[in-house]
Design an enzyme around this catalytic site. Structure first.
Site, short mmCIF file in Angstrom:
data_model
loop_
_atom_site.label_atom_id
_atom_site.label_comp_id
_atom_site.label_asym_id
_atom_site.label_seq_id
_atom_site.Cartn_x
_atom_site.Cartn_y
_atom_site.Cartn_z
CB SER A 1 -0.97 -0.04 1.19
OG SER A 1 -2.03 0.86 1.01
CG LEU A 2 2.25 5.30 2.60
CD1 LEU A 2 2.18 6.32 1.47
CD2 LEU A 2 1.91 5.95 3.93
#
Length: 262
Positions: free
Chosen positions: A107-108
């Site tokens: 994700s991030l």
């Protein structure tokens, strides 16, 4: 995003802390042929990867990035921009590049890993042998999700519930959420404000996504725009948090990628 398995005060066993305590090496392997740097999702910590060491080849040295504001760095203010995170990481540029290495992010964390690779490339440093981007749209593609980092705590928690990544026990614990809110707000600020320029890196990119995640195939295939090498896409069972729910399935694929580099 905050995992349902997240323990806010968990201190994992640390063998080595590199400059400014941003990297953790759970097991030192002086003769390792490759280092695998792992970057957690928003709201996560290095603890996400604490079991990986047991399932990777012995000649891989695992390195976790520990963002400020959590776990072993709980007393530090969290970063609120991608520039802050990358600035800290680049202070460790020579450690990162001193032996062959690969990046994994979820994700991030995928976008942090990409931006770090881009900055290393700008400094004409050796690049990762591969960037493994898990659970993330390509970072130059805008998200379709509404921004929530600007919300006050009650509204923020309400929106967090919709992401299905945090246990109801945590979300309903007002004191705990008050403690976590600044760190979560900071992480979501980075996730929502960072947009890559579209400049490509010169290493291959392997993309993983959950079959039930709401990231579109178009957003995933757009990673090809960000490498002058090859990008591949693999779907795994699960939603956005397949990394937590079935880590063995993911690790089996990661192992194949890493072993091919040795």
């Amino acid at each position: 995003m905050l995992s349902r398995y997240f323990l806010p005060l968990l201190i994992i066993k640390v063998c080595v802390l590199v400059s400014q305590s941003c990297f953790i090496l759970p097991h030192i392997r002086p003769n390792a042929r490759l280092r695998l740097f792992c970057f957690p999702y928003a709201g996560g910590s290095a603890a996400i990867f604490k079991h990986w060491q047991n399932d990777l080849p012995n000649d891989i040295e695992l390195v976790y990035f520990q963002p400020p504001g959590r776990s072993t760095r709980i007393d530090e203010p969290p970063a609120v921009t991608m520039e802050q995170l990358i600035s800290e990481l680049m202070k460790n540029m020579h450690f990162i590049t001193e032996k062959p290495y690969a990046f994994f992010g979820h994700s991030l964390g995928s976008r942090v890993a990409f931006e770090l690779a881009l900055q290393l490339q700008a400094q004409r440093q050796p690049l990762p042998k591969v960037l493994i981007a898990s659970g993330s749209r390509a970072p130059h593609v805008l998200s379709h999700k509404p921004n929530i980092a600007h919300l006050e705590q009650a509204e923020f928690v309400h929106e967090l519930k919709k992401l299905n990544g945090t246990s109801s026990a945590v979300l309903q614990h007002e004191e705990l959420m008050s403690f976590l809110y600044p760190m979560l707000k900071a992480d979501f600020s980075i996730a929502e404000s960072y947009v890559a320029t579209g400049e490509a890196i010169r290493c291959p990119i392997h993309v993983f996504s959950g079959c039930d995640d709401d990231i579109s195939e178009e957003q995933l295939l757009a990673w090809q725009d960000l490498t002058s090498n090859k990008a591949t896409l693999t779907y795994l069972q699960g939603d956005h948090f397949f990394i937590d729910k079935d880590p063995q399935a993911l690790l089996s694929h990661v192992n194949k990628i890493i072993i091919a580099l040795l």
